[in-house]
Scaffold this motif. Sequence first.
Motif: not given
Length: 406
Positions: A75-84, A105-111
């Motif tokens: 849930f912590d997208t401020e400190h941890f990214s799913s990118k790459d 987020p926010p692009m993840h939600g749009l996709y």
Amino acid sequence: MGFEFPVLPKPDHVPAELVQPFPFVFGLTTDKDPFNDLADSVHEGPDIIYAMHAYPGGTPAWVPRRMADLRKIYFDTEHFSSKDFSPFSKLIGETWNNLPAEHDPPMHGLYRSMVNPLFTPKAMAALEDRIRAYARDYILAFQTKGECEFMADFAFEFPIKVFMELMGLPHDKTSEFLDWEMNLLHNHDLGKIAAATRSVVDYLRGEIEDRRRNPTEDLISWGVQAQVEGRSLTEDELMGFCFNLFIGGLDTVSTNMGLHFRHLAEHPDDQALLRASPALIPNAIEEMMRAYPAVTTFRTCIKETELNGVRFLPGDKVAMSTTLGGRDPAEFPDPAAVRFDRRPRHVSFGFGPHICLGMHLARREMRIAMEEFLALIPEFHLPEGHVVVSHMGMIQPVALPLVWKP
């Protein structure tokens, strides 16, 4: 082993006592039980360890073993990214990311909003009869033989036929696709992973161009025609969408089926219970998803933070091991015990905003496969003396021979 991983220095911010062995290394195999022998042993150590070879290619990553910590990081997208989180695009010098899995987020939600209609429970329910017919056809082909190699004869045939149809891909290329997939997910050699990635990308680019000229009702055509923020997908977005479907559709269900049927082959009482009470199959699958989770995904720290006294710095990789989460004794009392009356809140499909898009299809395929196999095949077991060898990064039986009295 026949190969050596790169020897990298321990970063200065990593305490030496947290550098611990981690058995689930991409590209390795084991003849031990990955769960009861290996996963449970990791839970004897610190809550968060630093493993020198946890990331594909044998490079380091933090490994949280507690379910509570996994959920916090999901849930912590401020400190941890799913990118790459996967190495595929960078290995071939490209710039796409798996879509929507490797977006924040926010692009993840749009996709997700764009893709969700493809995989709703209602959409998947419409496939029920077709999926059941495919399962029966494959099982009937070996029913009277008294044996099958479950992975090759069923697990890598039945769900992949469903997926290939949804993608609009030709069935006669299944063996080639599986060879690519095996190198993507079960090889330690970055050169071979890169070569497989290039093969998949080149093939998908040809399919994308074909759908632009000749659109159909398949998922690739959906991507070609999809809109996000009032525009068509870019070339990178479209490749990320198609590659994400390819890598997820060719392995995940097959992997879980192999683990579940290994359990039934080794536990005749559980097998008998499900034969007598097939209504228990959906709950049994959820419990086996909890007890035998196969997948490790990754996050990258993008902002310094601390969790359970451990300091994460930007650039640190984090291995999100569902295998450890499902065996966390603080979350699941007696985690090695498989109890079909348990109602586990597992993370085997992920958790939070990045929960698996295809989970409704996966659950349906696994349920139908088990219903039909138990209805058509008498009591089955492993051949006497057989030792199952398993892939380790994505945990999966290399082969699973089953025998029964025809």
